[in-house]
Scaffold this motif. Sequence first.
Motif, mmCIF file in Angstrom:
data_model
loop_
_atom_site.group_PDB
_atom_site.id
_atom_site.type_symbol
_atom_site.label_atom_id
_atom_site.label_comp_id
_atom_site.label_asym_id
_atom_site.label_seq_id
_atom_site.Cartn_x
_atom_site.Cartn_y
_atom_site.Cartn_z
ATOM 1 N N GLU A 322 0.810 -1.225 0.000
ATOM 2 C CA GLU A 322 0.000 0.000 0.000
ATOM 3 C C GLU A 322 0.842 1.274 0.000
ATOM 4 O O GLU A 322 0.297 2.374 -0.079
ATOM 5 C CB GLU A 322 -0.937 -0.008 1.215
ATOM 6 C CG GLU A 322 -1.962 -1.121 1.191
ATOM 7 C CD GLU A 322 -2.774 -1.218 2.472
ATOM 8 O OE1 GLU A 322 -3.914 -1.697 2.407
ATOM 9 O OE2 GLU A 322 -2.258 -0.828 3.543
ATOM 10 N N LEU A 325 0.409 3.887 -3.088
ATOM 11 C CA LEU A 325 -0.854 4.618 -3.022
ATOM 12 C C LEU A 325 -0.857 5.597 -1.850
ATOM 13 O O LEU A 325 -1.374 6.718 -1.963
ATOM 14 C CB LEU A 325 -2.029 3.645 -2.885
ATOM 15 C CG LEU A 325 -3.423 4.276 -2.799
ATOM 16 C CD1 LEU A 325 -3.712 5.132 -4.022
ATOM 17 C CD2 LEU A 325 -4.491 3.189 -2.634
ATOM 18 N N LYS A 328 0.847 8.760 -2.798
ATOM 19 C CA LYS A 328 -0.021 9.577 -3.656
ATOM 20 C C LYS A 328 -1.043 10.341 -2.824
ATOM 21 O O LYS A 328 -1.346 11.506 -3.089
ATOM 22 C CB LYS A 328 -0.727 8.691 -4.678
ATOM 23 C CG LYS A 328 0.182 8.172 -5.787
ATOM 24 C CD LYS A 328 -0.576 7.296 -6.776
ATOM 25 C CE LYS A 328 0.346 6.758 -7.857
ATOM 26 N NZ LYS A 328 -0.356 5.855 -8.793
ATOM 27 N N LYS A 329 -1.586 9.694 -1.794
ATOM 28 C CA LYS A 329 -2.573 10.346 -0.929
ATOM 29 C C LYS A 329 -1.935 11.478 -0.127
ATOM 30 O O LYS A 329 -2.524 12.553 0.028
ATOM 31 C CB LYS A 329 -3.212 9.321 0.006
ATOM 32 C CG LYS A 329 -4.168 8.359 -0.689
ATOM 33 C CD LYS A 329 -4.793 7.411 0.310
ATOM 34 C CE LYS A 329 -5.808 6.492 -0.355
ATOM 35 N NZ LYS A 329 -6.418 5.538 0.608
ATOM 36 N N GLN A 332 -1.455 14.380 -2.426
ATOM 37 C CA GLN A 332 -2.731 15.048 -2.690
ATOM 38 C C GLN A 332 -3.143 15.916 -1.501
ATOM 39 O O GLN A 332 -3.606 17.058 -1.681
ATOM 40 C CB GLN A 332 -3.798 13.990 -2.961
ATOM 41 C CG GLN A 332 -5.116 14.548 -3.479
ATOM 42 C CD GLN A 332 -6.121 13.449 -3.776
ATOM 43 O OE1 GLN A 332 -5.811 12.258 -3.697
ATOM 44 N NE2 GLN A 332 -7.337 13.844 -4.113
#
Length: 406
Positions: A322, A325, A328-329, A332
């Motif tokens: 994980e 991802l 990326k979070k 963001q």
Amino acid sequence: MSRINIPDFKKSTKRLAVKLNASGERSVLQGHPWVFESSIEKINKEGQSGDISVIFRKRDNAFIGVGLYDAASPIRIKMLHHGEPKTINSAFFKSKIDAAFKKRAELLKTNTTSYRLLFGENDGFPGLIADVYANVLVVKMYSEIWLGYIKDITEMLINVSKTETVVMRLSRNLQQADFGLVDGAVIYGTLENEVVKFMEHGVHFSANVIKGHKTGYFLDHRENRRRVGELSTGKTVLDVFSYAGGFSVHALANQAKEVTSLDISKQALEIALENGRLNHYTGKHHIIAGDAFAEMEQLIHSGKTFDVVVIDPPSFAKQQSEVPLAKKKYAQLALLGEKLTTKGGMLVLASCSSRIIADAFFDVNKASLSKAKRTYKLVLKTQHDTDHPIGFPEGAYLKCGYYQLD
């Protein structure tokens, strides 16, 4: 002392003799608290959870460490001691508990009545947590290795912390096992209300010690909450992933002008409002219930900005797969946070994902904020508060950066 109300799990523990492969041996010699099943080359008998596991060096059979055998975990041996031979008995555990309490001495000189007394591996108790909320001790057990020792250890914890009530919390795997223990059981003293009031640095809070996450509250961010509170006087504040309002309440108690708590849980937001009301404040406290990413986008769309923005999400990477991802979070969230921070404001970005090391987290933030059309300065990096000492690399899960935006 009145009786501790849990079954007597004491049994005749076996003493296992263990030898490891080269990487496992090297890990133990370096003081790491985990021995994986794959590292075990030789063991003299079949082990059961809680058995004493003595690790010998292959080259000369020298004692290099001792731990507890965990038949239910890929981390097959949880280390208790590294180095010269040591007897694992009540005196051994008492010395470790006394040492842990001593580490918290400076914190307890502040106007604070909640603290982590045992921080698992970092205090020499792998798979065991003990938190204090005023006169209530909450013990959370993550591994059955402690069943034969927990009654004696709990008594020692009561004596050192001078608490009057003990609540037992269990990890999911222990809740599903039939050990005669119940998650949330009061095992010592009485509990008039499952919501316990406490203070951190003079700010009033409450925690549900029976049903709340972990042991009822997240104590590791205490110093960051105090710092954010001091930054918030007369300011507007957005607390994203606010849960029970830790950052929000410190901001309110320091007379922030306006505070907005954002969380997906309406129940948590109600607790945040209640925690705010435990303190005297003059500003406004708003709540937003919803998905953090979507609600932040909506706030940006409406043109809303804040002097202080705190973004403290739950762990995004529970396993190694994980991690991409999760990064990326975090990227963001940094971009969204930048858009919501006023000129000259402070953006506070945090991560509690142990699989995302600090350097990687700060690199993600740097890459994201560098895309913005404004300059910024990283003014401070922090970790856990002092009652969460770091004893090994994986123990350093919390990282937090304070970014001043022009």
